[in-house]
Design a protein around this motif. Structure first.
Motif, PDB file in Angstrom:
ATOM      1  N   LEU A 124       0.833  -1.207   0.000  1.00  0.00           N
ATOM      2  CA  LEU A 124       0.000   0.000   0.000  1.00  0.00           C
ATOM      3  C   LEU A 124       0.868   1.257   0.000  1.00  0.00           C
ATOM      4  CD1 LEU A 124      -2.656   1.547   0.225  1.00  0.00           C
ATOM      5  CD2 LEU A 124      -2.605   1.149   2.709  1.00  0.00           C
ATOM      6  N   ALA A 125       1.948   1.226   0.764  1.00  0.00           N
ATOM      7  CA  ALA A 125       2.847   2.385   0.791  1.00  0.00           C
ATOM      8  C   ALA A 125       3.355   2.694  -0.615  1.00  0.00           C
ATOM      9  CB  ALA A 125       4.014   2.114   1.737  1.00  0.00           C
ATOM     10  N   GLY A 126       3.694   1.649  -1.367  1.00  0.00           N
ATOM     11  CA  GLY A 126       4.157   1.857  -2.727  1.00  0.00           C
ATOM     12  C   GLY A 126       3.065   2.391  -3.635  1.00  0.00           C
ATOM     13  N   LEU A 127       1.838   1.886  -3.482  1.00  0.00           N
ATOM     14  CA  LEU A 127       0.732   2.345  -4.316  1.00  0.00           C
ATOM     15  C   LEU A 127       0.428   3.822  -4.084  1.00  0.00           C
ATOM     16  CD1 LEU A 127      -1.767  -0.674  -4.039  1.00  0.00           C
ATOM     17  CD2 LEU A 127      -0.455   0.005  -6.054  1.00  0.00           C
ATOM     18  N   VAL A 128       0.481   4.243  -2.815  1.00  0.00           N
ATOM     19  CA  VAL A 128       0.145   5.627  -2.476  1.00  0.00           C
ATOM     20  C   VAL A 128       1.315   6.567  -2.778  1.00  0.00           C
ATOM     21  CG1 VAL A 128      -0.563   7.162  -0.590  1.00  0.00           C
ATOM     22  CG2 VAL A 128      -1.496   4.853  -0.738  1.00  0.00           C
ATOM     23  N   GLY A 129       2.537   6.014  -2.766  1.00  0.00           N
ATOM     24  CA  GLY A 129       3.705   6.843  -3.017  1.00  0.00           C
ATOM     25  C   GLY A 129       4.310   7.397  -1.747  1.00  0.00           C
ATOM     26  N   ILE A 130       4.185   6.649  -0.656  1.00  0.00           N
ATOM     27  CA  ILE A 130       4.769   7.062   0.619  1.00  0.00           C
ATOM     28  C   ILE A 130       6.051   6.257   0.830  1.00  0.00           C
ATOM     29  CG2 ILE A 130       4.433   7.115   3.122  1.00  0.00           C
ATOM     30  CD1 ILE A 130       1.457   7.501   2.630  1.00  0.00           C
ATOM     31  N   LEU A 131       7.183   6.946   0.928  1.00  0.00           N
ATOM     32  CA  LEU A 131       8.474   6.276   1.026  1.00  0.00           C
ATOM     33  C   LEU A 131       8.671   5.583   2.367  1.00  0.00           C
ATOM     34  CD1 LEU A 131      10.772   8.918  -0.725  1.00  0.00           C
ATOM     35  CD2 LEU A 131       9.779   6.844  -1.692  1.00  0.00           C
ATOM     36  N   ASP A 132       8.096   6.140   3.417  1.00  0.00           N
ATOM     37  CA  ASP A 132       8.256   5.580   4.756  1.00  0.00           C
ATOM     38  C   ASP A 132       7.285   4.405   4.938  1.00  0.00           C
ATOM     39  OD1 ASP A 132       8.625   4.979   7.391  1.00  0.00           O
ATOM     40  OD2 ASP A 132       8.378   7.032   8.135  1.00  0.00           O
ATOM     41  N   GLN A 133       7.738   3.207   4.584  1.00  0.00           N
ATOM     42  CA  GLN A 133       6.870   2.036   4.668  1.00  0.00           C
ATOM     43  C   GLN A 133       6.447   1.732   6.094  1.00  0.00           C
ATOM     44  OE1 GLN A 133       9.186  -1.060   2.843  1.00  0.00           O
ATOM     45  NE2 GLN A 133       8.678  -0.422   0.740  1.00  0.00           N
ATOM     46  N   GLU A 134       7.366   1.904   7.048  1.00  0.00           N
ATOM     47  CA  GLU A 134       7.051   1.591   8.438  1.00  0.00           C
ATOM     48  C   GLU A 134       5.948   2.490   8.987  1.00  0.00           C
ATOM     49  OE1 GLU A 134       7.948  -0.974  10.309  1.00  0.00           O
ATOM     50  OE2 GLU A 134       8.846  -1.674   8.442  1.00  0.00           O
ATOM     51  N   PHE A 135       5.872   3.720   8.482  1.00  0.00           N
ATOM     52  CA  PHE A 135       4.784   4.612   8.899  1.00  0.00           C
ATOM     53  C   PHE A 135       3.433   4.011   8.508  1.00  0.00           C
ATOM     54  CE2 PHE A 135       1.730   7.855   7.469  1.00  0.00           C
ATOM     55  CZ  PHE A 135       1.449   8.473   8.686  1.00  0.00           C
ATOM     56  N   VAL A 136       3.339   3.480   7.255  1.00  0.00           N
ATOM     57  CA  VAL A 136       2.088   2.889   6.790  1.00  0.00           C
ATOM     58  C   VAL A 136       1.784   1.604   7.568  1.00  0.00           C
ATOM     59  CG1 VAL A 136       0.879   1.915   4.799  1.00  0.00           C
ATOM     60  CG2 VAL A 136       2.391   3.893   4.509  1.00  0.00           C
ATOM     61  N   VAL A 137       2.802   0.790   7.800  1.00  0.00           N
ATOM     62  CA  VAL A 137       2.611  -0.441   8.577  1.00  0.00           C
ATOM     63  C   VAL A 137       2.082  -0.110   9.966  1.00  0.00           C
ATOM     64  CG1 VAL A 137       3.798  -2.387   9.671  1.00  0.00           C
ATOM     65  CG2 VAL A 137       4.335  -1.760   7.303  1.00  0.00           C
ATOM     66  N   HIS A 138       2.672   0.894  10.605  1.00  0.00           N
ATOM     67  CA  HIS A 138       2.241   1.306  11.945  1.00  0.00           C
ATOM     68  C   HIS A 138       0.810   1.819  11.917  1.00  0.00           C
ATOM     69  CE1 HIS A 138       2.472   2.932  16.008  1.00  0.00           C
ATOM     70  NE2 HIS A 138       2.010   4.086  15.522  1.00  0.00           N
ATOM     71  N   ARG A 139       0.474   2.596  10.889  1.00  0.00           N
ATOM     72  CA  ARG A 139      -0.878   3.158  10.784  1.00  0.00           C
ATOM     73  C   ARG A 139      -1.916   2.036  10.637  1.00  0.00           C
ATOM     74  NH1 ARG A 139      -4.659   6.643  12.225  1.00  0.00           N
ATOM     75  NH2 ARG A 139      -6.021   7.292  10.512  1.00  0.00           N
ATOM     76  N   VAL A 140      -1.628   1.054   9.815  1.00  0.00           N
ATOM     77  CA  VAL A 140      -2.546  -0.069   9.623  1.00  0.00           C
ATOM     78  C   VAL A 140      -2.719  -0.850  10.925  1.00  0.00           C
ATOM     79  CG1 VAL A 140      -2.804  -2.318   8.502  1.00  0.00           C
ATOM     80  CG2 VAL A 140      -2.156  -0.311   7.148  1.00  0.00           C
ATOM     81  N   ALA A 141      -1.611  -1.131  11.624  1.00  0.00           N
ATOM     82  CA  ALA A 141      -1.684  -1.872  12.889  1.00  0.00           C
ATOM     83  C   ALA A 141      -2.489  -1.107  13.930  1.00  0.00           C
ATOM     84  CB  ALA A 141      -0.275  -2.156  13.405  1.00  0.00           C
ATOM     85  N   GLN A 142      -2.320   0.209  13.925  1.00  0.00           N
ATOM     86  CA  GLN A 142      -3.056   1.048  14.871  1.00  0.00           C
ATOM     87  C   GLN A 142      -4.561   0.973  14.607  1.00  0.00           C
ATOM     88  OE1 GLN A 142      -2.780   5.390  14.383  1.00  0.00           O
ATOM     89  NE2 GLN A 142      -2.179   5.512  16.552  1.00  0.00           N
ATOM     90  N   LEU A 143      -4.964   1.038  13.332  1.00  0.00           N
ATOM     91  CA  LEU A 143      -6.386   0.938  12.982  1.00  0.00           C
ATOM     92  C   LEU A 143      -6.948  -0.430  13.356  1.00  0.00           C
ATOM     93  CD1 LEU A 143      -6.364   2.682   9.481  1.00  0.00           C
ATOM     94  CD2 LEU A 143      -7.350   3.574  11.594  1.00  0.00           C
ATOM     95  N   ALA A 144      -6.143  -1.475  13.189  1.00  0.00           N
ATOM     96  CA  ALA A 144      -6.592  -2.832  13.548  1.00  0.00           C
ATOM     97  C   ALA A 144      -6.840  -2.937  15.047  1.00  0.00           C
ATOM     98  CB  ALA A 144      -5.556  -3.861  13.099  1.00  0.00           C
TER      99      ALA A 144
END
Length: 643
Positions: free
Chosen positions: A419-439
């Motif tokens: 998803l980070a790649g699709l959106v164009g966000i270089l900080d992959q860990e930020f997206v991973v953390h955001r998803v885990a937080q929503l879960a």
């Protein structure tokens, strides 16, 4: 009206229809060892198979939800039939003519509602198929031919035609003995000004069957411009037809779905036909509704939900097709199978693709290409302007909420990185953390929060029954399942002994029949021992083992005890070699513990009474202890020979 079915005929039906052949009509069965088969339970959701079938004993049992019984019980439960309806249905399958106790065989016997409705649909299907040959049906034959379907294809899929008149089918079925009430209830007819009229008129007809292959409804395609009805008209909801619980083509595809561990979900009846004729024999379609939870349950039981299973969805490339794909993704996590999406060039459906480019193009279309989650995320992200920070943030918010629904943490992380790649966000860990937080937030707010790997057995032994208390024998009130405490040697050997008495009575008879229910310390096991006694003892099992097991189940005071009987009757033994020596060990262990308990009880009573005990009572008690101690010593020294 005829009376109850003759008992000998019920037994004949039970013996004539193999339970594995019946169960395999609804789910895939695989070898479980020990002569048993296993599959995903059709009565509750699970990810690993805890449902077992014992063909030799004619029994099934689910170690997850505790449902169990024989062939008749399975059909009653899964198809919501009465006992007599089930026996009549299985008798018809086995070619057995039933006798009824009051008045003998009666051809006009009032059949159960479900059976009557199924018979009406079968008769209607034959009528429609015959009508497709009529001059009036030329428009229907032309419709099929224009889509690449010849007479052989129509015959294979039992495609028919409903005459344009008001009541052709209604009059035909009346002549077959069906009442107006049955015709209305079936959905084949509807109320008119002067009585029932045909629901389907002047249309091409596809019969819709359930997993067992019984016709439960129809899909009807409009052919004429003066038909003001919808393009496709389906059978309404009836006692036998629930559109959310049927898949068109499942009766033809189920064996290949189970064999290949693959299913192809298409959108229409002609798409199913095109796929099958092109060699994609795992194709099925929903019937006028979105692919949902009940459809998933049907496929999961056939796919066995193993890691190599594949489900391929084919949707149109238009907005409606994209919405269908996103809805499917919402349910994607209920599969253990990998899910993919296939969209043909120029948004053609499989039927059009076969016409335009041939069978090879259809086969190529359904080869797994794009994972469904990737397609769904691309559809979400594609709605936003990713050139702006606000657009990327909005796309992340919507897509991350979808990824957060993935239950398996490792998969969730992997998709979050993509998803980070699709959106164009270089900080992959930020997206991973955001998803885990929503879960986590979803779980805290009342989501199921089950995480991964909980689709199996449910509560543990202590959750099911609590500790063992020495009390009078009574039916257990909590669900049965594993022994009260599998680490307790007493409960373990009691369970093994009961399994021997049910599965291999020749190894423990006649010694077992001399054991009292009070020798079993777990009340549920004592209840099963009581059932065996009431059924005639283990010695009865030396003859017809199936009849013996049925008698034991019939003796059960309630469904909970009956469930435990089926559980013990199909469960594998703990020992490697099940022979006379192994059986003798279980007999000795159970008896020895009962003797030791009695010695302790008598000695404890004497200690509590002290000098207050009468001399004669003291002498009798001391003599009983001495006799029991000698018996215990003999059991330890001689084993089963001392019984």
């Amino acid at each position: 009206m005829a009376g109850r079915i003759n008992d000998d005929d019920v037994k004949a039906v039970r013996d004539a229809v193999p339970i594995d052949s019946v169960v395999s009509e609804y789910l895939q069965l695989r070898n479980a060892g020990g002569g048993n088969l296993k599959g995903l339970c059709p009565f509750h959701d699970e990810k690993s198979p805890s449902f077992q079938v014992s063909p030799g004993k004619g029994l099934f049992h689910c170690f997850g939800c505790q449902e169990g019984g024989d062939t008749i019980a399975f059909v009653m439960k899964i198809d919501h039939l009465s006992f007599s309806e089930t026996v009549e249905r299985l008798a018809a399958k086995a070619g057995i003519t039933l006798r009824y106790e009051e008045g003998g065989y009666n051809p006009s016997h009032q059949r159960g509602e479900r059976i009557r409705l199924i018979e009406a649909h079968q008769a209607a299907a034959e009528f429609y198929v015959h009508q497709l040959e009529s001059p009036e049906a030329e428009i229907g034959r032309k419709f099929l031919a224009e889509r690449g379907f010849d007479q052989d294809a129509a015959t294979h899929f039992r495609v028919g035609y409903s005459p344009a008149g008001w009541d052709h089918l209604t009059r035909y079925l009346r002549g077959k003995g069906f009442s107006d009430k049955e015709l209305i209830t079936s959905g084949l007819s509807q109320d008119g000004r002067r009585g029932p009229i045909d629901r389907f008129r002047g249309r091409l007809m596809w019969p819709i069957s359930d997993t067992a292959g019984e016709i439960v409804g129809f899909g009807a395609r409009k052919l004429r411009d003066d038909d003001n009805g919808p393009k496709y008209l389906n059978t309404p909801e009836t006692p036998v037809y629930k559109k959310s619980q049927v898949l068109y083509g499942i009766d033809l595809a189920k064996k290949d779905i189970a064999k290949a561990s693959r299913a192809v979900v298409v959108e229409g009846y002609t798409d199913v036909m095109a796929c099958h004729l092109a060699g994609v024999t795992t194709a099925i379609a929903t019937c006028g509704t979105a692919f949902g939870n009940d459809h998933i349950k049907i496929l999961r039981r056939l796919l066995m939900d193993n890691g190599s299973a594949r489900v391929i969805f084919t949707f149109d490339g238009d907005s409606a097709g994209q919405k269908a794909a996103l809805r499917a993704f919402e349910d994607d996590q209920k599969f253990a199978a990998e899910t993919y999406i296939a969209i043909a060039p120029d948004s053609m459906d499989p039927c059009d693709l076969r016409l335009a480019k041939g069978d090879d193009a259809v086969r190529d279309l359904v080869e797994p290409r794009t994972p469904l989650f990737e397609f769904a995320l691309r559809q979400i992200v594609g709605r936003y302007d990713l050139e702006t920070p606000a657009g990327r943030a909005a796309a992340l918010d919507e897509a991350a909420a979808v990824v957060a629904k993935i239950k398996t943490s490792s998969v969730q992380r992997e998709v979050a990185v993509q998803l980070a790649g699709l959106v164009g966000i270089l900080d992959q860990e930020f997206v991973v953390h955001r998803v885990a937080q929503l879960a986590r937030w979803a779980r805290d707010k009342g989501g199921d929060g089950r995480g991964e790997g909980r689709g199996g057995r449910g509560p543990g032994p202590q959750d099911r029954r609590g500790g063992a208390s020495h009390q009078a024998v009574q039916a257990p009130t909590a669900p049965s399942g594993p022994a009260l405490n599998l680490r307790s040697p007493a409960h373990r050997t009691e369970r093994e002994l009961l399994k021997l008495a049910l599965q291999k009575p020749a190894l423990v008879s006649p010694a077992f029949d001399a054991y009292g229910a009070d020798e079993f310390t777990a009340p549920p096991y004592a209840a099963v021992r009581q059932c065996i006694e009431e059924a005639g003892g283990a010695e009865r099992g030396l003859g017809d083992n199936r009849e013996y097991l049925v008698a034991v189940m019939d003796a059960a005071p309630n469904n909970t005890v009956r469930s435990l009987v089926t559980e013990l009757a199909v469960e594998v033994f703990m020992g490697r070699t099940i022979d006379q020596t192994y059986a003798g060990m279980q007999l000795v262990h159970v008896r020895l513990r009962a003797v030791d308990r009695r010695i302790n009880e008598v000695q404890g009573s004497l200690a509590r009474l002290g000098s207050n005990v009468a001399p004669d009572d003291l002498a009798a008690a001391q003599n009983e202890v001495w006799v029991l101690q000698q018996y215990a010593q003999s059991l330890r020294a001689k084993g089963a020979d001392a019984l």
